[in-house]
Design an enzyme around this catalytic site. Structure first.
Site, mmCIF file in Angstrom:
data_model
loop_
_atom_site.group_PDB
_atom_site.id
_atom_site.type_symbol
_atom_site.label_atom_id
_atom_site.label_comp_id
_atom_site.label_asym_id
_atom_site.label_seq_id
_atom_site.Cartn_x
_atom_site.Cartn_y
_atom_site.Cartn_z
ATOM 1 N N ASP B 7 0.838 -1.197 0.000
ATOM 2 C CA ASP B 7 0.000 0.000 0.000
ATOM 3 C C ASP B 7 0.877 1.253 0.000
ATOM 4 O O ASP B 7 2.076 1.194 0.311
ATOM 5 C CB ASP B 7 -0.867 -0.052 1.259
ATOM 6 N N ASP B 9 -0.414 5.020 1.033
ATOM 7 C CA ASP B 9 -0.660 5.956 2.135
ATOM 8 C C ASP B 9 -0.602 5.257 3.482
ATOM 9 O O ASP B 9 -1.210 4.205 3.674
ATOM 10 C CB ASP B 9 -2.035 6.618 1.959
ATOM 11 N N ASP B 134 -2.431 -0.928 5.610
ATOM 12 C CA ASP B 134 -2.884 -0.449 6.929
ATOM 13 C C ASP B 134 -4.392 -0.595 7.116
ATOM 14 O O ASP B 134 -4.898 -0.241 8.176
ATOM 15 C CB ASP B 134 -2.463 1.015 7.148
#
Lengths: 175, 175
Positions: B7, B9, B134
């Site tokens: 990922d 961000d 996340d």
């Protein structure tokens, strides 16, 4: 729900058609469709003008104003009710096209949401039950059922089931 | 080569850190990290200012200037030699961010190419051997080994193997 992975350029959008119309109008020269058979419609343009064609392809706005392939809207509106559809475009090569492609898709296919768009460089990590694409390089890694969407540049390729137009897609997926 | 889906961000880029610094400087108010635990760092900002935060998040340029997470560059440079890596960001919700994310990635991680970037709305069709993310909503559909990358908003989630920082990723993937 079965998942269908659908390509954008030459499948639901028509960049080649737009470029040919622009080129023949601007230069008064004809494109040679036979030269496209090596896998890229850019090869159909005379060599001395290919740089101009590429510059237009990479420019902001080019992908925002493309025509929609015949019957794609009506057929995909129905398919979207019966399948999990993702529109997957190998667009990261053209960073100026990314927002244009988002805006184009949601304008012409308002029944899709942003969740259904994927902009990538390579499609080998994309999984689903079906893939419809005009490039063998995208189909070759795909684990599900593959359909080669017919375009001038892939006319001579053998060994793939084909979809020639969206009415034929309807006969396969909406029967 | 094993494939790792990573990922952007809160994992290699730090939008939350940027927004908090901007907000505390501009408004002289503190962010409440405890409020982020419901799954979004936007909840850490006082309710009367959340609209401002969202407007900045959607604006062109925001994602172009983010800080890089500590050690991500060095560790990923090595991992990129041993694994097939794709950076996959659910960014299509923020159409103004698409080109920014491309430019940011290739500036700070010049060993990646545009072929390794995927900008999508949903990650359920992305397959690989490992995923580092996340958000549980991205991990939950993934068929391979999942790692929850620790962020303020996911501190209270249980049941996932975690990566707390990139040195820990190195100890897992580069041993």
């Amino acid at each position: 729900m079965e998942r269908i992975i659908i390509d954008m350029d030459e499948v639901i959008a028509d960049p080649m058609g737009d470029m040919v119309a622009w080129y023949e109008e601007k230069h008064g020269l004809k494109v040679d469709y036979d030269q496209m058979k090596e896998g890229s419609w850019v090869r159909g343009f005379p060599e001395q003008h290919r740089q101009l064609v590429l510059e237009r392809l990479y420019s902001e706005g080019f992908f925002r104003n493309l025509s929609v392939m015949d019957d794609a809207q009506d057929v995909l509106k129905e398919m979207n009710k019966r399948y999990e559809i993702f529109i997957v475009s190998a667009a990261v090569e053209f960073p100026n096209s990314l927002k244009d492609k988002h805006d184009w898709l949601l304008e012409h296919f308002p029944f899709f949401t942003w969740r259904q768009l994927v902009l990538c460089g390579d499609k080998r990590m994309i999984h689903g039950d079906y893939m419809i694409d005009d490039h063998v390089r995208n189909l070759v890694h795909f684990p599900g059922k593959k359909y080669l969407y017919t375009a001038f540049h892939n006319r001579e390729i053998e060994g793939y089931d084909r979809i020639h137009h969206w009415r034929e897609a309807a006969s396969i997926f909406l029967k």
